[in-house]
Design a protein around this motif. Structure first.
Motif, mmCIF file in Angstrom:
data_model
loop_
_atom_site.group_PDB
_atom_site.id
_atom_site.type_symbol
_atom_site.label_atom_id
_atom_site.label_comp_id
_atom_site.label_asym_id
_atom_site.label_seq_id
_atom_site.Cartn_x
_atom_site.Cartn_y
_atom_site.Cartn_z
ATOM 1 N N ALA A 121 0.835 -1.210 0.000
ATOM 2 C CA ALA A 121 0.000 0.000 0.000
ATOM 3 C C ALA A 121 0.868 1.258 0.000
ATOM 4 O O ALA A 121 0.579 2.222 -0.719
ATOM 5 N N ILE A 122 1.948 1.237 0.775
ATOM 6 C CA ILE A 122 2.862 2.391 0.798
ATOM 7 C C ILE A 122 3.531 2.556 -0.570
ATOM 8 O O ILE A 122 3.613 3.669 -1.102
ATOM 9 N N MET A 123 3.986 1.452 -1.149
ATOM 10 C CA MET A 123 4.629 1.525 -2.459
ATOM 11 C C MET A 123 3.647 2.025 -3.524
ATOM 12 O O MET A 123 3.995 2.853 -4.363
ATOM 13 N N PHE A 124 2.413 1.547 -3.474
ATOM 14 C CA PHE A 124 1.390 2.002 -4.419
ATOM 15 C C PHE A 124 1.150 3.496 -4.260
ATOM 16 O O PHE A 124 1.052 4.221 -5.257
ATOM 17 N N ALA A 125 1.070 3.970 -3.024
ATOM 18 C CA ALA A 125 0.840 5.392 -2.781
ATOM 19 C C ALA A 125 2.002 6.241 -3.306
ATOM 20 O O ALA A 125 1.795 7.291 -3.918
ATOM 21 N N VAL A 126 3.227 5.782 -3.079
ATOM 22 C CA VAL A 126 4.397 6.519 -3.566
ATOM 23 C C VAL A 126 4.415 6.544 -5.095
ATOM 24 O O VAL A 126 4.654 7.591 -5.709
ATOM 25 N N LEU A 127 4.160 5.387 -5.726
ATOM 26 C CA LEU A 127 4.150 5.334 -7.192
ATOM 27 C C LEU A 127 3.028 6.185 -7.774
ATOM 28 O O LEU A 127 3.224 6.890 -8.764
ATOM 29 N N ALA A 128 1.856 6.122 -7.171
ATOM 30 C CA ALA A 128 0.736 6.934 -7.664
ATOM 31 C C ALA A 128 1.007 8.413 -7.445
ATOM 32 O O ALA A 128 0.718 9.237 -8.322
ATOM 33 N N GLY A 129 1.572 8.758 -6.304
ATOM 34 C CA GLY A 129 1.887 10.151 -6.019
ATOM 35 C C GLY A 129 2.944 10.712 -6.954
ATOM 36 O O GLY A 129 2.934 11.891 -7.304
ATOM 37 N N GLY A 130 3.855 9.865 -7.391
ATOM 38 C CA GLY A 130 4.902 10.287 -8.310
ATOM 39 C C GLY A 130 4.480 10.244 -9.768
ATOM 40 O O GLY A 130 5.270 10.550 -10.653
ATOM 41 N N GLY A 131 3.245 9.843 -10.031
ATOM 42 C CA GLY A 131 2.752 9.785 -11.405
ATOM 43 C C GLY A 131 3.248 8.591 -12.195
ATOM 44 O O GLY A 131 3.082 8.538 -13.415
ATOM 45 N N LEU A 183 2.137 5.569 -12.103
ATOM 46 C CA LEU A 183 1.065 4.620 -12.434
ATOM 47 C C LEU A 183 0.095 5.220 -13.448
ATOM 48 O O LEU A 183 -0.988 4.695 -13.649
ATOM 49 N N GLY A 184 0.494 6.305 -14.093
ATOM 50 C CA GLY A 184 -0.371 6.974 -15.067
ATOM 51 C C GLY A 184 -0.785 6.083 -16.210
ATOM 52 O O GLY A 184 -1.869 6.229 -16.773
ATOM 53 N N ARG A 185 0.065 5.129 -16.554
ATOM 54 C CA ARG A 185 -0.258 4.192 -17.636
ATOM 55 C C ARG A 185 -1.523 3.392 -17.338
ATOM 56 O O ARG A 185 -2.250 3.004 -18.227
ATOM 57 N N PHE A 186 -1.773 3.132 -16.072
ATOM 58 C CA PHE A 186 -2.916 2.320 -15.669
ATOM 59 C C PHE A 186 -4.085 3.155 -15.166
ATOM 60 O O PHE A 186 -4.967 2.643 -14.491
ATOM 61 N N SER A 187 -4.100 4.449 -15.474
ATOM 62 C CA SER A 187 -5.127 5.332 -14.928
ATOM 63 C C SER A 187 -6.521 5.004 -15.444
ATOM 64 O O SER A 187 -7.493 5.135 -14.714
ATOM 65 N N ASP A 188 -6.639 4.610 -16.691
ATOM 66 C CA ASP A 188 -7.961 4.298 -17.229
ATOM 67 C C ASP A 188 -8.323 2.829 -17.021
ATOM 68 O O ASP A 188 -9.313 2.500 -16.405
ATOM 69 N N THR A 189 -7.484 1.959 -17.546
ATOM 70 C CA THR A 189 -7.771 0.532 -17.503
ATOM 71 C C THR A 189 -6.493 -0.248 -17.783
ATOM 72 O O THR A 189 -5.509 0.311 -18.251
ATOM 73 N N LEU A 190 -6.501 -1.528 -17.506
ATOM 74 C CA LEU A 190 -5.364 -2.378 -17.850
ATOM 75 C C LEU A 190 -5.316 -2.645 -19.355
ATOM 76 O O LEU A 190 -4.298 -3.044 -19.890
ATOM 77 N N PHE A 191 -6.433 -2.430 -20.033
ATOM 78 C CA PHE A 191 -6.516 -2.704 -21.469
ATOM 79 C C PHE A 191 -6.143 -1.451 -22.240
ATOM 80 O O PHE A 191 -6.971 -0.783 -22.828
#
Length: 186
Positions: free
Chosen positions: A40-50, A52-60
């Motif tokens: 959860a911490i790693m996800f928050a850091v990655l999302a906060g740093g932008g 995870l933008g590739r997965f913002s809409d969908t995995l497809f």
């Protein structure tokens, strides 16, 4: 995602030696909690740093569809290429020009169309046979790790690139996959 599934599989299915069943359950729950909190911490850091933008809409996304589109290459070649194979440069040019894809991220397409289907099937059978022979009698950890590797490697061009990946996997299976002989105590 495969790493998370692998960790969960290892936590659930692999016994921890030297612990009672109660101690084993407590240790596994503790590791699971640390893993979930760390994730959860790693996800928050990655999302906060932008990141995870590739997965913002969908995995497809575009990459997902590119990995499906590349299979159309089998329908763009003649029977000679399907049976006898074709040069890798010609295959890449075909995928670039006809499918508008910069890369071939599918080991199945590369192996199938460069070797030809009959030889590709024989090659795949030999690789699988060797891998299963090395895994026979191996601990569950080796099976889980090998399965995770294969799922990840077959989703991109890892298996078709000029890399010693299979050699490394075979060496690791030889080194760690073979169960140790139990020494009899008198």
């Amino acid at each position: 995602m495969l790493t998370v599934a692998e960790i969960l599989g290892l936590l659930i299915f692999v016994p921890w030696p030297g612990l009672s069943p109660r101690q084993s359950r407590r240790a596994k729950v503790g590791v699971l909690l640390v893993t979930l909190i760390g994730g959860a911490i790693m996800f928050a850091v990655l999302a906060g740093g932008g990141l995870l933008g590739r997965f913002s809409d969908t995995l497809f996304d575009e990459n997902f569809y590119a990995r499906l589109t590349v299979y159309q290459a089998f329908w763009l070649v003649g029977w000679q290429e399907l049976v006898f194979g074709m040069p890798p440069a010609d295959l890449l040019a075909l995928v670039n020009n006809e499918l508008n894809l910069p890369f071939i991220e599918s080991a199945q397409v590369v192996i199938g169309l460069t070797f030809g289907i009959p030889l590709a099937l024989a090659f795949t059978w030999v690789v699988c046979w060797i891998m299963l022979r090395l895994l026979r009698g191996a601990p569950l950890v080796a099976w889980i790790a090998t399965g995770t590797f294969l799922l990840a490697a077959l989703s991109n061009n890892t298996m078709s690139a000029k890399q010693p990946v299979l050699t490394v996997v075979f060496i690791l299976l030889i080194a760690f996959g073979i169960p140790r002989q139990k020494v009899e105590t008198s």
